[in-house]
Scaffold this active site. Structure first.
Site, PDB file in Angstrom:
ATOM      1  N   THR A  22      29.563  38.527  31.227  1.00 49.03           N
ATOM      2  CA  THR A  22      29.489  39.138  32.545  1.00 49.03           C
ATOM      3  C   THR A  22      28.429  40.226  32.578  1.00 49.03           C
ATOM      4  O   THR A  22      27.594  40.292  33.486  1.00 49.03           O
ATOM      5  CB  THR A  22      30.848  39.739  32.940  1.00 49.03           C
ATOM      6  OG1 THR A  22      31.855  38.725  32.843  1.00 49.03           O
ATOM      7  CG2 THR A  22      30.818  40.287  34.351  1.00 49.03           C
ATOM      8  N   THR A  23      28.446  41.091  31.570  1.00 51.85           N
ATOM      9  CA  THR A  23      27.486  42.191  31.512  1.00 51.85           C
ATOM     10  C   THR A  23      26.067  41.678  31.351  1.00 51.85           C
ATOM     11  O   THR A  23      25.108  42.303  31.822  1.00 51.85           O
ATOM     12  CB  THR A  23      27.849  43.146  30.366  1.00 51.85           C
ATOM     13  OG1 THR A  23      29.212  43.571  30.533  1.00 51.85           O
ATOM     14  CG2 THR A  23      26.957  44.373  30.354  1.00 51.85           C
ATOM     15  N   TYR A  72      38.496  30.174  40.292  1.00 49.14           N
ATOM     16  CA  TYR A  72      38.441  29.429  41.554  1.00 49.14           C
ATOM     17  C   TYR A  72      39.373  28.225  41.534  1.00 49.14           C
ATOM     18  O   TYR A  72      40.418  28.256  42.168  1.00 49.14           O
ATOM     19  CB  TYR A  72      37.010  29.016  41.940  1.00 49.14           C
ATOM     20  CG  TYR A  72      36.962  28.422  43.339  1.00 49.14           C
ATOM     21  CD1 TYR A  72      37.232  29.212  44.443  1.00 49.14           C
ATOM     22  CD2 TYR A  72      36.673  27.078  43.530  1.00 49.14           C
ATOM     23  CE1 TYR A  72      37.229  28.673  45.730  1.00 49.14           C
ATOM     24  CE2 TYR A  72      36.661  26.523  44.798  1.00 49.14           C
ATOM     25  CZ  TYR A  72      36.940  27.323  45.902  1.00 49.14           C
ATOM     26  OH  TYR A  72      36.941  26.787  47.163  1.00 49.14           O
ATOM     27  N   TYR A 104      39.241  35.038  26.557  1.00 48.37           N
ATOM     28  CA  TYR A 104      38.898  36.189  27.403  1.00 48.37           C
ATOM     29  C   TYR A 104      39.843  36.217  28.593  1.00 48.37           C
ATOM     30  O   TYR A 104      39.785  35.344  29.461  1.00 48.37           O
ATOM     31  CB  TYR A 104      37.449  36.088  27.854  1.00 48.37           C
ATOM     32  CG  TYR A 104      36.916  37.260  28.653  1.00 48.37           C
ATOM     33  CD1 TYR A 104      37.592  38.476  28.726  1.00 48.37           C
ATOM     34  CD2 TYR A 104      35.703  37.158  29.328  1.00 48.37           C
ATOM     35  CE1 TYR A 104      37.090  39.540  29.445  1.00 48.37           C
ATOM     36  CE2 TYR A 104      35.194  38.217  30.058  1.00 48.37           C
ATOM     37  CZ  TYR A 104      35.885  39.406  30.122  1.00 48.37           C
ATOM     38  OH  TYR A 104      35.383  40.453  30.837  1.00 48.37           O
ATOM     39  N   ARG A 164      38.921  39.574  37.540  1.00 49.68           N
ATOM     40  CA  ARG A 164      37.777  38.762  37.964  1.00 49.68           C
ATOM     41  C   ARG A 164      38.153  37.313  38.246  1.00 49.68           C
ATOM     42  O   ARG A 164      37.481  36.644  39.031  1.00 49.68           O
ATOM     43  CB  ARG A 164      36.668  38.797  36.901  1.00 49.68           C
ATOM     44  CG  ARG A 164      35.899  40.112  36.871  1.00 49.68           C
ATOM     45  CD  ARG A 164      34.695  40.033  35.934  1.00 49.68           C
ATOM     46  NE  ARG A 164      33.954  41.297  35.904  1.00 49.68           N
ATOM     47  CZ  ARG A 164      32.909  41.573  36.667  1.00 49.68           C
ATOM     48  NH1 ARG A 164      32.477  40.682  37.537  1.00 49.68           N
ATOM     49  NH2 ARG A 164      32.290  42.736  36.557  1.00 49.68           N
ATOM     50  N   LYS A 222      40.057  38.754  23.834  1.00 47.49           N
ATOM     51  CA  LYS A 222      39.513  39.915  24.531  1.00 47.49           C
ATOM     52  C   LYS A 222      40.449  40.196  25.692  1.00 47.49           C
ATOM     53  O   LYS A 222      40.543  39.421  26.645  1.00 47.49           O
ATOM     54  CB  LYS A 222      38.097  39.658  25.032  1.00 47.49           C
ATOM     55  CG  LYS A 222      37.503  40.846  25.799  1.00 47.49           C
ATOM     56  CD  LYS A 222      36.100  40.540  26.315  1.00 47.49           C
ATOM     57  CE  LYS A 222      35.547  41.710  27.126  1.00 47.49           C
ATOM     58  NZ  LYS A 222      34.185  41.439  27.660  1.00 47.49           N
ATOM     59  N   ILE A 269      35.186  45.263  22.896  1.00 42.93           N
ATOM     60  CA  ILE A 269      33.945  44.619  23.316  1.00 42.93           C
ATOM     61  C   ILE A 269      33.460  45.443  24.495  1.00 42.93           C
ATOM     62  O   ILE A 269      33.974  45.350  25.595  1.00 42.93           O
ATOM     63  CB  ILE A 269      34.167  43.143  23.664  1.00 42.93           C
ATOM     64  CG1 ILE A 269      34.754  42.414  22.445  1.00 42.93           C
ATOM     65  CG2 ILE A 269      32.848  42.490  24.112  1.00 42.93           C
ATOM     66  CD1 ILE A 269      35.321  41.039  22.757  1.00 42.93           C
TER      67      ILE A 269
END
Length: 293
Positions: A45-46, A108, A134, A139, A162, A204
């Site tokens: 994402t980052t 989604y 993750y 999100r 994570k 992380i």
């Protein structure tokens, strides 16, 4: 296996005139490793992985692997809401030299817990690389229930989680049930002390893009002096708070631009911060560095 303990970084991706700036990325990877990062997470994402094309993603992986030269593991975000596509891309990432992959929960279209088990298992079976699950419900609007983590942790290639839930009860439930050696990493910079208190293996991090040595020092200090680690964390906490001025990675991109590891560019739908927001981050960083120098 445990991929790492301590601080890993979810690295940003620099752009120049719309293209990936590989030279600056290489410099940033070297800076991060030289300043104590225990692992580099690429294309997450980052790193604006959702707007990188496949060629760019693979080039970034190859470059990170080359620069790291075995010093730290390179972990690559390859998860999506399309199991077959994740397998295909993960196999290419494996060929590019990645040490492990990170798989976000499907978004989604989502799924149920049985679907999560089938999805993650299918990828792990096909790719045969260590997998970091993750869990970031803010999100994806989906969570990996503790019982599901436990079932997945029995897979020989699924080695870590994570946890970006920010829920200490969730962490404790998972920690108490997973086998020894299954690693638990925080996905939230703002709660690492309670995460470490409850047996977490590391973080992380986003803020570590800018302050890698300082964030790793918190982890190392916690092992022998938790009170001192908390003092160190309290020093950096205002900077972490400043980075919440807008959605990640827009704020951290502004900060690493100040350090020379980006030039402010993002890819739509992300946009640069307003000037006032950037100044908030600049002032928080300047104050923090003044306190720790």
């Amino acid at each position: 296996m445990t991929l790492f303990t301590g601080t890993a970084v979810a690295i940003t991706t620099p752009f120049k005139d719309g293209a990936v700036d590989y030279a600056t990325f290489e410099q940033h990877v070297e800076f991060l490793i030289a300043n104590g990062m225990q692992s580099i997470f690429v294309n997450g994402t980052t790193g604006e992985g959702s707007t990188l094309n496949e060629e760019e993603k693979l080039n970034l992986v190859k470059l990170a692997v080359k620069v790291a030269a075995g010093r730290v593991p390179i972990v690559v975000g390859t998860g999506s809401n399309n199991t077959a596509a994740s397998i295909e891309h993960s196999l290419k990432v494996k060929e590019a030299g990645a040490d492990a992959i990170m798989l976000i929960t499907p978004y989604y279209n989502k799924t149920n817990q049985r679907g999560l088990i089938a999805h993650f298992t299918a990828i792990a079976d096909a790719v045969e690389l260590p997998v970091v699950l993750y869990n970031v419900p803010a999100r994806t609007n989906m969570t990996i229930e503790p019982e599901t983590v436990v079932e997945l942790a029995a897979h020989p290639y699924i080695v870590a989680l994570k946890d970006a839930t920010g829920d200490t009860d969730y962490l404790e439930q998972v920690r108490d049930a997973v086998p020894d050696g299954f690693a638990l990493y925080s996905g939230n910079d703002d709660s690492i002390i309670p995460f470490y208190e409850r047996g977490g293996d590391g973080v992380i991090s986003v803020v570590a893009n800018a302050v890698p040595a300082e964030f790793q020092a918190i982890y190392e200090t916690y092992a022998t002096d938790p009170q001192e680690a908390e003092r160190l964390f309290n020093q950096v906490s205002p900077l972490i708070d400043a980075l919440s001025v807008d959605v990640n990675p827009m704020p951290i991109k502004a900060l690493v631009t100040e350090l020379g590891y980006a030039n402010g560019e993002l890819r739509l739908p992300l946009v640069p911060l307003e000037r006032a927001e950037s100044e908030v981050i600049h002032e928080a960083y300047k104050k923090y560095k003044g306190e720790v120098s």
